[in-house]
Design a protein around this motif. Sequence first.
Motif, PDB file in Angstrom:
ATOM      1  N   ASN A 398       0.862  -1.182   0.000  1.00 25.91           N
ATOM      2  CA  ASN A 398       0.000   0.000   0.000  1.00 25.91           C
ATOM      3  C   ASN A 398       0.897   1.230   0.000  1.00 25.91           C
ATOM      4  N   THR A 399       1.130   1.790  -1.166  1.00 30.18           N
ATOM      5  CA  THR A 399       2.089   2.887  -1.306  1.00 30.18           C
ATOM      6  C   THR A 399       1.492   4.251  -0.986  1.00 30.18           C
ATOM      7  N   THR A 400       0.171   4.332  -0.807  1.00 34.93           N
ATOM      8  CA  THR A 400      -0.472   5.632  -0.569  1.00 34.93           C
ATOM      9  C   THR A 400      -0.652   5.932   0.907  1.00 34.93           C
ATOM     10  N   GLU A 401      -0.571   4.919   1.753  1.00 29.58           N
ATOM     11  CA  GLU A 401      -0.831   5.121   3.185  1.00 29.58           C
ATOM     12  C   GLU A 401       0.388   5.743   3.853  1.00 29.58           C
ATOM     13  N   GLU A 402       0.139   6.692   4.791  1.00 29.81           N
ATOM     14  CA  GLU A 402       1.215   7.354   5.512  1.00 29.81           C
ATOM     15  C   GLU A 402       1.766   6.419   6.599  1.00 29.81           C
ATOM     16  N   PHE A 403       3.080   6.497   6.829  1.00 29.60           N
ATOM     17  CA  PHE A 403       3.721   5.652   7.838  1.00 29.60           C
ATOM     18  C   PHE A 403       4.859   6.431   8.485  1.00 29.60           C
ATOM     19  N   HIS A 404       5.425   5.864   9.531  1.00 32.22           N
ATOM     20  CA  HIS A 404       6.577   6.446  10.200  1.00 32.22           C
ATOM     21  C   HIS A 404       7.543   5.341  10.600  1.00 32.22           C
ATOM     22  N   LEU A 405       8.773   5.712  10.859  1.00 30.13           N
ATOM     23  CA  LEU A 405       9.803   4.786  11.321  1.00 30.13           C
ATOM     24  C   LEU A 405      10.172   5.167  12.750  1.00 30.13           C
ATOM     25  N   PHE A 406      10.460   4.154  13.587  1.00 31.09           N
ATOM     26  CA  PHE A 406      10.756   4.422  14.985  1.00 31.09           C
ATOM     27  C   PHE A 406      11.729   3.374  15.512  1.00 31.09           C
ATOM     28  N   THR A 407      12.351   3.702  16.639  1.00 29.13           N
ATOM     29  CA  THR A 407      13.243   2.773  17.333  1.00 29.13           C
ATOM     30  C   THR A 407      12.632   2.423  18.678  1.00 29.13           C
ATOM     31  N   ILE A 408      13.010   1.245  19.196  1.00 31.74           N
ATOM     32  CA  ILE A 408      12.554   0.786  20.511  1.00 31.74           C
ATOM     33  C   ILE A 408      13.730   0.125  21.202  1.00 31.74           C
ATOM     34  N   PRO A 409      13.660  -0.066  22.550  1.00 32.95           N
ATOM     35  CA  PRO A 409      12.806   0.669  23.487  1.00 32.95           C
ATOM     36  C   PRO A 409      13.528   1.889  23.997  1.00 32.95           C
ATOM     37  N   PRO A 410      12.829   2.909  24.508  1.00 39.92           N
ATOM     38  CA  PRO A 410      11.393   3.115  24.356  1.00 39.92           C
ATOM     39  C   PRO A 410      11.084   3.567  22.939  1.00 39.92           C
ATOM     40  N   LYS A 411       9.814   3.581  22.607  1.00 41.74           N
ATOM     41  CA  LYS A 411       9.433   3.945  21.249  1.00 41.74           C
ATOM     42  C   LYS A 411       9.745   5.412  20.991  1.00 41.74           C
ATOM     43  N   LYS A 412      10.535   5.668  19.939  1.00 40.57           N
ATOM     44  CA  LYS A 412      10.916   7.024  19.563  1.00 40.57           C
ATOM     45  C   LYS A 412      10.716   7.173  18.053  1.00 40.57           C
ATOM     46  N   ILE A 413       9.759   7.988  17.683  1.00 43.52           N
ATOM     47  CA  ILE A 413       9.485   8.223  16.259  1.00 43.52           C
ATOM     48  C   ILE A 413      10.586   9.105  15.690  1.00 43.52           C
ATOM     49  N   LEU A 414      11.181   8.666  14.602  1.00 44.52           N
ATOM     50  CA  LEU A 414      12.324   9.370  14.020  1.00 44.52           C
ATOM     51  C   LEU A 414      11.852  10.468  13.082  1.00 44.52           C
ATOM     52  N   PRO A 415      12.382  11.688  13.224  1.00 46.89           N
ATOM     53  CA  PRO A 415      11.996  12.784  12.318  1.00 46.89           C
ATOM     54  C   PRO A 415      12.626  12.593  10.945  1.00 46.89           C
ATOM     55  N   SER A 416      11.864  12.945   9.911  1.00 50.80           N
ATOM     56  CA  SER A 416      12.307  12.699   8.535  1.00 50.80           C
ATOM     57  C   SER A 416      13.395  13.665   8.088  1.00 50.80           C
ATOM     58  N   ASN A 417      13.487  14.845   8.721  1.00 48.22           N
ATOM     59  CA  ASN A 417      14.426  15.850   8.230  1.00 48.22           C
ATOM     60  C   ASN A 417      15.835  15.679   8.783  1.00 48.22           C
ATOM     61  N   GLU A 418      16.065  14.814   9.760  1.00 45.74           N
ATOM     62  CA  GLU A 418      17.389  14.625  10.329  1.00 45.74           C
ATOM     63  C   GLU A 418      18.148  13.542   9.570  1.00 45.74           C
ATOM     64  N   THR A 419      19.482  13.650   9.610  1.00 48.08           N
ATOM     65  CA  THR A 419      20.321  12.674   8.904  1.00 48.08           C
ATOM     66  C   THR A 419      20.492  11.413   9.741  1.00 48.08           C
ATOM     67  N   LEU A 420      20.950  10.349   9.100  1.00 51.50           N
ATOM     68  CA  LEU A 420      21.187   9.093   9.800  1.00 51.50           C
ATOM     69  C   LEU A 420      22.272   9.247  10.852  1.00 51.50           C
ATOM     70  N   LEU A 421      23.237  10.128  10.582  1.00 51.64           N
ATOM     71  CA  LEU A 421      24.302  10.363  11.553  1.00 51.64           C
ATOM     72  C   LEU A 421      23.762  11.073  12.790  1.00 51.64           C
ATOM     73  N   GLU A 422      22.891  12.051  12.594  1.00 50.26           N
ATOM     74  CA  GLU A 422      22.298  12.766  13.726  1.00 50.26           C
ATOM     75  C   GLU A 422      21.378  11.871  14.534  1.00 50.26           C
ATOM     76  N   LEU A 423      20.754  10.889  13.902  1.00 48.88           N
ATOM     77  CA  LEU A 423      19.849   9.971  14.596  1.00 48.88           C
ATOM     78  C   LEU A 423      20.586   8.809  15.240  1.00 48.88           C
ATOM     79  N   ASN A 424      21.935   8.796  15.156  1.00 50.61           N
ATOM     80  CA  ASN A 424      22.758   7.740  15.763  1.00 50.61           C
ATOM     81  C   ASN A 424      22.429   6.373  15.162  1.00 50.61           C
ATOM     82  N   LEU A 425      22.241   6.333  13.857  1.00 50.15           N
ATOM     83  CA  LEU A 425      21.953   5.082  13.152  1.00 50.15           C
ATOM     84  C   LEU A 425      23.174   4.564  12.403  1.00 50.15           C
ATOM     85  N   VAL A 426      24.341   5.118  12.673  1.00 51.36           N
ATOM     86  CA  VAL A 426      25.572   4.734  11.989  1.00 51.36           C
ATOM     87  C   VAL A 426      26.426   3.930  12.958  1.00 51.36           C
TER      88      VAL A 426
END
Length: 480
Positions: A398-426
């Motif tokens: 379903n490509t039209t439905e809105e979604f978000h990405l998050f990390t756990i625990p605890p649940k933290k919704i990741l903002p789309s405008n930040e880089t992967l480096l700023e989100l500590n995903l590297v």
Amino acid sequence: MEKRVTVLMPNGRRQNVSVSANMTLLEILETSCKKHGFDSEEHCLKFHNKPVSLTQQFRFSGLPNNCVLEMEPTERRRPATNVVVCIQLVDGSREQGEFAPSATVWEVVQQLHSSNVRNYDSPVIIYMRSEVIGKNNMEQTTLKSLGILEGRAMMRLIDKKPEDLKKQANVYKPHETKAKSRDEDDQPSTSRSAMGSNGGASSGGGGGFALTSNMLKSLKRKDPEDSKEDEKSSSNQPEAKAVVTEPEPRKYDWGSGSGYLMQHQSNQMQLDDPDESPEEVPPVVNVIGPRHAILFSLDDTKKPENELPDSFFDLTVHDLKMVLRDLKRTSTGDEDAPLLTAKLRELERQKTMLSKLNQYKDCVLRIQFPDRYVLQGIFKPHESLAKVEEFVREFLANTTEEFHLFTIPPKKILPSNETLLELNLVPNAVVHFGYLTDSLNAENHRFVQEKFIKELTSEEGAHYAVQKYRLTRGVTVGAS
């Protein structure tokens, strides 16, 4: 020792309340209100002018013994809302339902697991550390008395006699001593005399710290310098027999949050050429899209049972030295370290980010869907999370439905405008997928297109693809 709290009433009087560890703060409030004629639904408790949660048990509230609580009126009457209660059986199955806080535990059990309770000789409900034993106690215990006033709660339903609940689980029982050979008698027994049984070491009573299974596993993985010392010591004992051990399988540490490094042994840093090692056949890797996209299922993963012999937990003098060394490293500099200002903390964070940016040229992300399918892709550390969302959308059913990405625990919704480096995903991390509409996040819902599910790769193949990509690109893999 008897514990109590003092409640300052709105009329200026003090009320002493004897409390137990499993007593909720709501019971303390109701006891005080009952003796002075106040309505507990229109009052709250405060500690140092901060409201405390009435649903907490005293043992988990963080309140000290003989503390003073202030009872104050609330702006409006406390609303009575239904709560969602989930009961888990011994086999892991769960059932949930919606109940009023005034409902008894027995009503909850009868509605969710009436067929199972009939076969129980002594049903027991465990919530937090509270145990409700038998039908009579369940009929007299309400959800409100357990501190369940709002939100969700999960209980465990087991069949055990009250005396069995007092027995400690997973107690280590040493093996019977076997007749020692003459060579073993000649060897020094310093390690056993220093530590005694394993139960005393793991309990943490003598050494001041607890040794867990994971800590012991890390201790048994010796450094190259330690192995050289062992080789020298073994060469000095010609009568000692050589023990041949099979090499450990490759291990990967992905964790469940952000910024986890991949841990490797020195022999795991190099990827063998299939032509040079014909015995090891590389796993099949199916690339299904851009950014070296790979899809695999966690349900298809067959992980070996992690069972270790009891002798593995027998500590040696070498293990104790490593424990002491690690404790010293952890404590060194923490007590005497100067306090950092906000500006210095920001400089340290930027320094860490620059170090990662210089060390890692690529970032491996795994996006886990609620149906346990995992999509793997390779990105640049300076790319924003919006690029990851665009990548994920290409594979959605379903490509039209809105979604978000998050990390756990605890649940933290990741903002789309930040880089992967700023989100500590590297250099690599696991993020979770969720639709904004909760009804679409059911496990039986199809998230990935069917054509991609037909080209699944094994989890080991996904690890293999990451290693091969980084080695061919000449990227330095972080070590612990």
